[in-house]
Design a protein around this motif. Structure first.
Motif, PDB file in Angstrom:
ATOM      1  N   VAL A   1       2.768   0.407 -10.984  1.00 52.97           N
ATOM      2  CA  VAL A   1       3.414  -0.880 -10.703  1.00 52.97           C
ATOM      3  C   VAL A   1       4.880  -0.654 -10.331  1.00 52.97           C
ATOM      4  O   VAL A   1       5.401  -1.296  -9.415  1.00 52.97           O
ATOM      5  N   GLN A   2       5.555   0.274 -11.019  1.00 50.90           N
ATOM      6  CA  GLN A   2       6.954   0.580 -10.703  1.00 50.90           C
ATOM      7  C   GLN A   2       7.070   1.107  -9.272  1.00 50.90           C
ATOM      8  O   GLN A   2       7.999   0.751  -8.555  1.00 50.90           O
ATOM      9  N   ALA A   3       6.127   1.946  -8.838  1.00 50.46           N
ATOM     10  CA  ALA A   3       6.158   2.480  -7.480  1.00 50.46           C
ATOM     11  C   ALA A   3       5.960   1.362  -6.454  1.00 50.46           C
ATOM     12  O   ALA A   3       6.672   1.283  -5.453  1.00 50.46           O
ATOM     13  N   VAL A   4       5.012   0.476  -6.700  1.00 49.63           N
ATOM     14  CA  VAL A   4       4.763  -0.652  -5.799  1.00 49.63           C
ATOM     15  C   VAL A   4       5.969  -1.584  -5.782  1.00 49.63           C
ATOM     16  O   VAL A   4       6.386  -2.065  -4.729  1.00 49.63           O
ATOM     17  N   LEU A   5       6.551  -1.823  -6.942  1.00 51.65           N
ATOM     18  CA  LEU A   5       7.736  -2.672  -7.040  1.00 51.65           C
ATOM     19  C   LEU A   5       8.897  -2.063  -6.259  1.00 51.65           C
ATOM     20  O   LEU A   5       9.604  -2.768  -5.528  1.00 51.65           O
ATOM     21  N   GLY A   6       9.082  -0.761  -6.364  1.00 50.16           N
ATOM     22  CA  GLY A   6      10.151  -0.090  -5.614  1.00 50.16           C
ATOM     23  C   GLY A   6       9.959  -0.221  -4.112  1.00 50.16           C
ATOM     24  O   GLY A   6      10.921  -0.475  -3.373  1.00 50.16           O
ATOM     25  N   ALA A   7       8.726  -0.062  -3.640  1.00 51.12           N
ATOM     26  CA  ALA A   7       8.448  -0.208  -2.211  1.00 51.12           C
ATOM     27  C   ALA A   7       8.708  -1.641  -1.749  1.00 51.12           C
ATOM     28  O   ALA A   7       9.288  -1.864  -0.683  1.00 51.12           O
ATOM     29  N   ALA A   8       8.303  -2.621  -2.547  1.00 50.56           N
ATOM     30  CA  ALA A   8       8.526  -4.029  -2.191  1.00 50.56           C
ATOM     31  C   ALA A   8      10.017  -4.356  -2.176  1.00 50.56           C
ATOM     32  O   ALA A   8      10.491  -5.070  -1.289  1.00 50.56           O
ATOM     33  N   GLU A   9      10.765  -3.834  -3.129  1.00 52.75           N
ATOM     34  CA  GLU A   9      12.206  -4.071  -3.149  1.00 52.75           C
ATOM     35  C   GLU A   9      12.882  -3.437  -1.934  1.00 52.75           C
ATOM     36  O   GLU A   9      13.802  -4.009  -1.355  1.00 52.75           O
ATOM     37  N   GLY A  10      12.404  -2.238  -1.514  1.00 52.80           N
ATOM     38  CA  GLY A  10      12.944  -1.594  -0.316  1.00 52.80           C
ATOM     39  C   GLY A  10      12.680  -2.427   0.927  1.00 52.80           C
ATOM     40  O   GLY A  10      13.566  -2.601   1.775  1.00 52.80           O
TER      41      GLY A  10
END
Length: 160
Positions: free
Chosen positions: A29-38
């Motif tokens: 989830v942290q990885a997906v969240l990081g991509a979405a924030e980018g």
């Protein structure tokens, strides 16, 4: 009967496995969240850049097109036709369309499929619709006539 310590150990093992599974899921989830924030950051920057560019005043005032234009530019806007304006101010593709419409075959009017064939293009919907768009733009700007719906021809040239 099972011992209390055995039951506690079994329960502890299940809880440890659940914690490991939840940690893996949290990392995903942290990885997906990081991509979405980018992606959000890039969109915000793009919007800000577009707003900045649109807010700038034009750098040069454009002059109306006259018959003295040096040459045509591909993809250029079709200028409104004035009395002394030559077809050489048009983009090359528009010049080709006009030359076909001014030919013997185009005097009675041509449909866009016929125009496509006359220009050596495949009469596929994409090409035909592109020609229709250009022909309508030429009509709107005074370079061509639409004699019936979907039928285009060159305007009668004034006697000189």
């Amino acid at each position: 009967m099972a011992s209390v310590l055995g039951l506690l150990e079994a329960r502890e093992k299940k809880v440890r496995e659940e914690i490991a599974r939840l940690r893996e899921e949290a990392e995903r989830v942290q990885a997906v969240l990081g991509a979405a924030e980018g992606a959000l950051g890039r969109l915000v920057n793009a919007r800000a850049t577009v707003a900045e560019v649109l807010a700038e005043p034009p750098s040069a005032v454009t002059e109306p097109v006259s018959g003295a234009v040096a040459g045509a530019v591909a993809g250029a806007v079709v200028p409104r036709r004035t009395g002394d304006m030559a077809a050489s101010v048009l983009a090359p593709d528009c010049q080709q369309i006009l030359s076909v419409l001014e030919s013997e075959a185009g005097r009675e009017g041509m449909r866009c499929q016929q125009l496509a064939v006359a220009l050596g293009l495949d009469a596929v919907p994409a090409k035909v619709e592109g020609l229709r768009s250009k022909a309508k733009r030429l009509v709107e700007r005074g370079w061509a006539l639409q004699v019936r719906p979907g039928v285009f021809t060159a305007p009668a040239m004034p006697a000189v």
